[in-house]
Design a protein around this motif. Structure first.
Motif, PDB file in Angstrom:
ATOM      1  N   CYS A  50       0.807  -1.225   0.000  1.00 40.15           N
ATOM      2  CA  CYS A  50       0.000   0.000   0.000  1.00 40.15           C
ATOM      3  C   CYS A  50       0.840   1.275   0.000  1.00 40.15           C
ATOM      4  O   CYS A  50       0.396   2.309  -0.526  1.00 40.15           O
ATOM      5  CB  CYS A  50      -0.932   0.007   1.209  1.00 40.15           C
ATOM      6  SG  CYS A  50      -2.259  -1.201   1.110  1.00 40.15           S
TER       7      CYS A  50
ATOM      8  N   TYR B 134       0.253   4.508  -2.344  1.00 37.04           N
ATOM      9  CA  TYR B 134       0.018   5.840  -1.785  1.00 37.04           C
ATOM     10  C   TYR B 134       1.039   6.860  -2.285  1.00 37.04           C
ATOM     11  O   TYR B 134       0.689   8.012  -2.565  1.00 37.04           O
ATOM     12  CB  TYR B 134       0.062   5.756  -0.258  1.00 37.04           C
ATOM     13  CG  TYR B 134      -0.206   7.068   0.444  1.00 37.04           C
ATOM     14  CD1 TYR B 134      -1.483   7.636   0.428  1.00 37.04           C
ATOM     15  CD2 TYR B 134       0.811   7.738   1.122  1.00 37.04           C
ATOM     16  CE1 TYR B 134      -1.732   8.837   1.059  1.00 37.04           C
ATOM     17  CE2 TYR B 134       0.565   8.940   1.759  1.00 37.04           C
ATOM     18  CZ  TYR B 134      -0.700   9.487   1.728  1.00 37.04           C
ATOM     19  OH  TYR B 134      -0.944  10.685   2.369  1.00 37.04           O
TER      20      TYR B 134
ATOM     21  N   PRO C 169      -5.664   3.269  -0.461  1.00 35.29           N
ATOM     22  CA  PRO C 169      -4.620   2.344  -0.941  1.00 35.29           C
ATOM     23  C   PRO C 169      -4.972   0.883  -0.715  1.00 35.29           C
ATOM     24  O   PRO C 169      -4.632   0.020  -1.545  1.00 35.29           O
ATOM     25  CB  PRO C 169      -3.385   2.761  -0.124  1.00 35.29           C
ATOM     26  CG  PRO C 169      -3.649   4.164   0.291  1.00 35.29           C
ATOM     27  CD  PRO C 169      -5.121   4.230   0.513  1.00 35.29           C
TER      28      PRO C 169
END
Length: 260
Positions: free
Chosen positions: A193, A197, A235
């Motif tokens: 993630c 991001y 995310p």
């Protein structure tokens, strides 16, 4: 998202916030399981200071802090103590062996494999640097496969970190080897993630297409470097979309493998 095993602390020199803030944001975000896995210390020569990991003399404080929170929040969330680890081979293998001896004195529950460097952090090649050299890609995959074969790692963090810009067929051949090994060993591969991001080169769509075709299992890892990341749904949603797009079996939780 039920569990996140990829969480850092301020000790790694590139994360912010207190461990308590991470725990409380994880609870607010609906997590039931939170694993701390800060970058492991290594017993490097004194003249070398890493910019991306805790020092050896910080390990005890890290362990004590996580265990204290584990006890304090036991009614609210399940907390685990881990480390994100580089695996070193050949004449650098002694650094890994020293790490095993170091953590044997502590109740560390798991290692995540995070192969940022080829060969070693000292003088080695940063895997995220763009390269069209097939030899670099081959070394990355070989080192990652050797690490997986040790049996010490619970899963592979950001396996697609390597930034290969060369021939597509070479990339597919090497990454297929990596994915097949992960599949045969039952090791999940992480959809990261933080990369989503921050708009990094990973997660890589071409990697996850290969992983899906090879029948690999995936797990979403937040790779939290700030407390807010544990309560940041976008995310996570995008990572789950990647899993669906390529037909990956997505694990909610994993069985922690003893690291020593």
């Amino acid at each position: 998202m039920r569990a996140n095993y990829h969480t850092h602390t301020w000790r790694c020199r590139h994360a912010s916030g207190t461990e308590r803030e991470y725990v409380e944001n994880a609870i607010r975000g609906g997590l039931k399981v939170l694993g701390f896995s800060d970058h492991t210390p290594y017993s490097y020569p004194k003249e070398f200071v890493s910019h991306m990991r805790m020092q050896v003399d910080q390990l005890e404080g890290y362990v004590d802090t996580v265990l204290d929170l584990k006890r304090e929040y036991r009614e609210d969330i399940e907390i685990h103590l881990g480390l994100e680890v580089e695996y070193y081979t050949e004449h650098y293998i002694e650094y890994f062996h020293k790490l095993q001896r170091l953590v044997a004195d502590y109740p560390v529950e798991y290692f995540l494999l995070g192969q940022h460097y080829i060969e070693c952090e000292i003088g080695g090649y940063w895997s995220g640097r763009p390269t069209d050299d097939p030899g670099v890609l081959e070394k990355y995959c070989a080192q990652t496969i050797q690490a997986m074969e040790t049996g010490y790692f619970t899963y592979v963090a950001h396996p697609d970190l390597i930034r290969f810009t060369g021939e597509e067929g070479i990339y597919e051949e090497q990454m297929r080897r990596l994915c097949r090994k992960a599949k045969s060993l039952g090791l999940p591969l992480e959809i990261n993630c933080l990369g989503i991001y921050e708009g990094r080169n990973y997660p890589s769509e071409r990697f996850w297409e290969i992983a899906g075709k090879e029948g690999c299992e995936a797990i979403v890892g937040i790779d939290a470097h700030d407390a807010e990341a544990l309560n940041r749904p976008q995310p996570i949603q995008e990572a789950e979309d990647i899993a669906r797009r390529y037909g990956l079996s997505l694990r909610e939780t994993v069985e922690l493998r003893p690291p020593v």
